[in-house]
Enzyme design. Structure first.
Site, PDB file in Angstrom:
ATOM      1  CE  LYS A  59      -4.094  -2.076   2.174  1.00 46.05           C
ATOM      2  NZ  LYS A  59      -4.404  -2.745   3.602  1.00 46.05           N
ATOM      3  CD  GLN A 103      -3.262  -5.437   5.917  1.00 46.38           C
ATOM      4  OE1 GLN A 103      -3.218  -3.441   5.605  1.00 46.38           O
ATOM      5  NE2 GLN A 103      -4.102  -5.426   5.857  1.00 46.38           N
ATOM      6  CG  ASP A 126      -9.890   0.114   4.821  1.00 47.02           C
ATOM      7  OD1 ASP A 126      -9.271   0.296   3.674  1.00 47.02           O
ATOM      8  OD2 ASP A 126      -9.362  -0.766   6.107  1.00 47.02           O
TER       9      ASP A 126
END
Ligand code: NAD
Length: 289
Positions: A59, A103, A126
Site C-alpha cells: 500500500k 491493517q 477503508d
C-alpha cells in the site's frame, strides 16, 4: 453463442489498476504543481504477521508511485486496544494526515470495531466506520470500502449491464459482501446475498447475471454453478499447498462466464488502487480543493 464455446474474458485487474493510477498520479501532480502538499496516508500495523506487513508495504509503495505521502506506525502484538486507539486519535488530530488505515486482522482480544470506530470518518479510507457504512446504506456520499469499489470499477470497465440484472453476492462481511451488495443495488441490480447458511447455494448462483464470491473457501464456485454469460468476480484469497487460490474454479468457468477475475492480478490490484482513490477523495474533501 453456444455456452460451451463462449469466449471468456479474463479480467486484467493490474492493467486496469495501472490506468487508474496514472489518472490519480496526474491529479496529485496538479495539486503539487499548484503549491499544495501531497495527500498523505497513515497506516497502522499491529503485531508481526508477515502477510499484514507485506500488504502494508504494498500500500505504501502504491502511494509513493502516484506521488502520495505515507507513514507507517508499528505497534507490538502485545499493544492494548487503548494504545492502538491512542495512535489513531493522534493521527485524527494530525492535520497533514488525510487517510488512516488500520491493517486487519488485529490481535486477539482487540475489538476491531472499537478501533475502526475511533478513526475520524473523514479520514476513514477503508470505509469501515459506522458513519460511512450508514451513509452508504442511505445512498449518501461517503468513503466506501475499497474492494467493493474495485469490483464496481471492473464491472463498469467491462460494460457489464447491471440495470435489472440478477446479482448474487456470496459472503456478508462488512468489508466486502454487504457494501458490494449495496453498490450493486444502487445500480439497480436485483441483489441476493448468500452466506454460510444459504440452503441451495448452487441454485442461487445459477440465477446470477453477476456473481461475486467473497467467501474464503477455495474453489467453492464450480462450472455448473455459473449461468452462461455471467460476469464472475472472485474476491476470495486462500493459500492451498503454497499456491494462491480463489473462491472460483476459474479454469473450469472458462467458456461459460462472460468475464472472470483471476486469482492473481484480479480484484487485488484494484483494491489497493481504490485505497489511493479514497485517500485523494479524503484529501480533497478535507482541504476543500
Ligand atoms: P469473512 O470471513 O469476513 O466473510 C466470509 C463470508 O463468507 C461470511 O459472510 C460467511 O457467511 C460466508 N461463508 C463462509 N463459508 C461459506 C460457505 N461455505 N458458503 C457460503 N458462504 C460462506 O471474509 P471477507 O473479509 O469478506 O473476505 C472474504 C474473502 O475475500 C477472503 O478469502 C479474503 O481473504 C478475501 N478478500 C480479498 C480481498 C482482495 O482485495 N482480493 C479483499 C478483502 C477480502
Amino acid at each position: 453463442m453456444n455456452a460451451e464455446t463462449r469466449q471468456t474474458v479474463v479480467v486484467d485487474g493490474l492493467a486496469l489498476a495501472n490506468e487508474i493510477r496514472d489518472e490519480l498520479s496526474e491529479a496529485v501532480n496538479r495539486h503539487v504543481q499548484a503549491g499544495r502538499r501531497a495527500p498523505r496516508l497513515a497506516v497502522v500495523l499491529v503485531g508481526d504477521d508477515p502477510a499484514s506487513a507485506s500488504y502494508i508495504k504494498g500500500k505504501q509503495r502504491a502511494c509513493s508511485r502516484v506521488g502520495m505521502d505515507s507513514e507507517e506506525h508499528d505497534l507490538p502484538g502485545s499493544a492494548s486496544q487503548q494504545e492502538i486507539i491512542d495512535v489513531v486519535e493522534r493521527l485524527n488530530a494530525d492535520d497533514r494526515v488525510d487517510g488512516i488505515l488500520v491493517q486487519l486482522p488485529l490481535p486477539k482480544g482487540v475489538d476491531a470495531n472499537a478501533v475502526t470506530g475511533a478513526i475520524d470518518p473523514e479520514k476513514d479510507v477503508d470505509g469501515l466506520h459506522a458513519v460511512n457504512a450508514g451513509r452508504l446504506l442511505l445512498g449518501l456520499p461517503c468513503l466506501t470500502a475499497c474492494t467493493p469499489l474495485g469490483i464496481m470499477k471492473i464491472l463498469e470497465c467491462h460494460k457489464i449491464p447491471l440495470e435489472g440484472a440478477q446479482a448474487v453476492v456470496i459472503g456478508r462481511s462488512n468489508i466486502v459482501g454487504k457494501p458490494v451488495s449495496l453498490l450493486l443495488q444502487q445500480k439497480n441490480a436485483t441483489v441476493t446475498m448468500c452466506h454460510s447458511r444459504t440452503r441451495d447455494l448452487r441454485a442461487e448462483c445459477r440465477r446470477a447475471d453477476v456473481l461475486v464470491a467473497a467467501v474464503g473457501v477455495p474453489m467453492l464456485v464450480k462450472r455448473d454453478w455459473v449461468k452462461p454469460g455471467a460476469a464472475v468476480i472472485d474476491v476470495g484469497v486462500s493459500v492451498v499447498d503454497g499456491k494462491l487460490t480463489g473462491d472460483v474454479d476459474t479454469d473450469a468457468v472458462q467458456g461459460v462466464a462472460s468475464i472472470v477475475t483471476p486469482h492473481r492480478r484480479g480484484v487485488g490490484p484494484m483494491t489497493i488502487t481504490m485505497l489511493l482513490e479514497n485517500t485523494l477523495q479524503a484529501y480533497e474533501n478535507r482541504t476543500g480543493v
